[in-house]
Design an enzyme around this catalytic site. Structure first.
Site, PDB file in Angstrom:
ATOM      1  N   GLY A  43       0.827  -1.198   0.000  1.00 58.45           N
ATOM      2  CA  GLY A  43       0.000   0.000   0.000  1.00 58.45           C
ATOM      3  C   GLY A  43       0.857   1.242   0.000  1.00 58.45           C
TER       4      GLY A  43
ATOM      5  N   CYS B 102       5.831  -0.465   7.027  1.00 58.91           N
ATOM      6  CA  CYS B 102       5.532   0.715   6.212  1.00 58.91           C
ATOM      7  C   CYS B 102       6.741   1.044   5.350  1.00 58.91           C
ATOM      8  CB  CYS B 102       5.209   1.884   7.139  1.00 58.91           C
ATOM      9  SG  CYS B 102       4.835   3.412   6.279  1.00 58.91           S
ATOM     10  N   LEU B 103       6.494   1.390   4.093  1.00 61.98           N
ATOM     11  CA  LEU B 103       7.601   1.736   3.193  1.00 61.98           C
ATOM     12  C   LEU B 103       8.351   2.976   3.674  1.00 61.98           C
ATOM     13  CD1 LEU B 103       5.948   1.091  -0.302  1.00 61.98           C
ATOM     14  CD2 LEU B 103       7.644  -0.317   0.873  1.00 61.98           C
TER      15      LEU B 103
ATOM     16  N   HIS C 112      -4.351   1.842   7.662  1.00 61.68           N
ATOM     17  CA  HIS C 112      -2.962   2.305   7.752  1.00 61.68           C
ATOM     18  C   HIS C 112      -2.711   3.437   6.743  1.00 61.68           C
ATOM     19  CE1 HIS C 112       1.552   1.365   7.948  1.00 61.68           C
ATOM     20  NE2 HIS C 112       1.447   2.130   6.873  1.00 61.68           N
ATOM     21  N   GLU C 113      -3.171   3.234   5.507  1.00 63.52           N
ATOM     22  CA  GLU C 113      -2.937   4.256   4.471  1.00 63.52           C
ATOM     23  C   GLU C 113      -3.763   5.501   4.730  1.00 63.52           C
ATOM     24  OE1 GLU C 113      -0.409   3.688   2.818  1.00 63.52           O
ATOM     25  OE2 GLU C 113      -0.310   1.520   3.064  1.00 63.52           O
TER      26      GLU C 113
END
Ligand code: NI
Length: 164
Positions: free
Chosen positions: A46, A91-92, A133-134
């Protein structure tokens, strides 16, 4: 399509509030394509526009192993939520960090698709976690902010050292 640079926590720009998209223009569609490419290139499931320093309410998600089940959410709104579940998240923007976060188990979301049409989706499991989350990113919130203050401070100093 272009791959974009992903902001790394604790970059202050991750805390900016995204504004709703007024109209799904060609520019927004291009943003969605670039975000999708960026997410796939980074092997993420995501990505929120906030993470590529674009502060508009746009999210892309693909939780499939085959990487061919893209979900696009423009101006997402949670219209119903129930239950509770705890899941380990990553998370990225916070590479290498995985922490448990408690969220709603079932959600119903209304959003616009890439054509600007409104749709409603019910989600549970990983998809529900990922959407929440996003959506937090759009509010300027990174998942590690659910951790204790002490844990957050430790994490921040560790990541700052790594980024030097
Ligand atoms: Ni994230």
């Amino acid at each position: 399509m272009t791959s974009m640079k992903i902001l790394q926590y604790p970059d202050e720009r991750l805390h900016k509030l995204a504004t709703p998209v007024r109209e799904v223009t060609v520019e927004i569609q291009t943003l969605v394509q670039d975000m999708t490419e960026t997410m796939y290139a980074a092997h993420g499931i995501g990505l929120a526009a906030t993470q590529v320093d674009v502060h508009q309410c746009v999210i892309v998600i693909d939780i499939s192993d085959s990487r061919d089940a893209l979900h696009v959410f423009i101006n997402p709104e949670i219209i119903a939520a129930s239950g509770e579940s705890t899941c380990e998240e990553g998370c990225l923007s916070v590479p290498g960090v995985f922490e448990k976060v408690r969220r709603a188990e079932y959600i119903t979301v209304r959003a616009l698709n890439i054509d600007g049409d409104s749709f409603v989706i019910s989600a549970e499991g990983l998809l529900a976690v990922c959407i929440q989350h996003e959506m937090d990113h759009l509010l300027g919130k990174v998942f590690v902010e659910y951790l204790s203050r002490l844990k957050q401070l430790r994490l921040k100093s560790k990541l700052k050292k790594q980024q030097k």
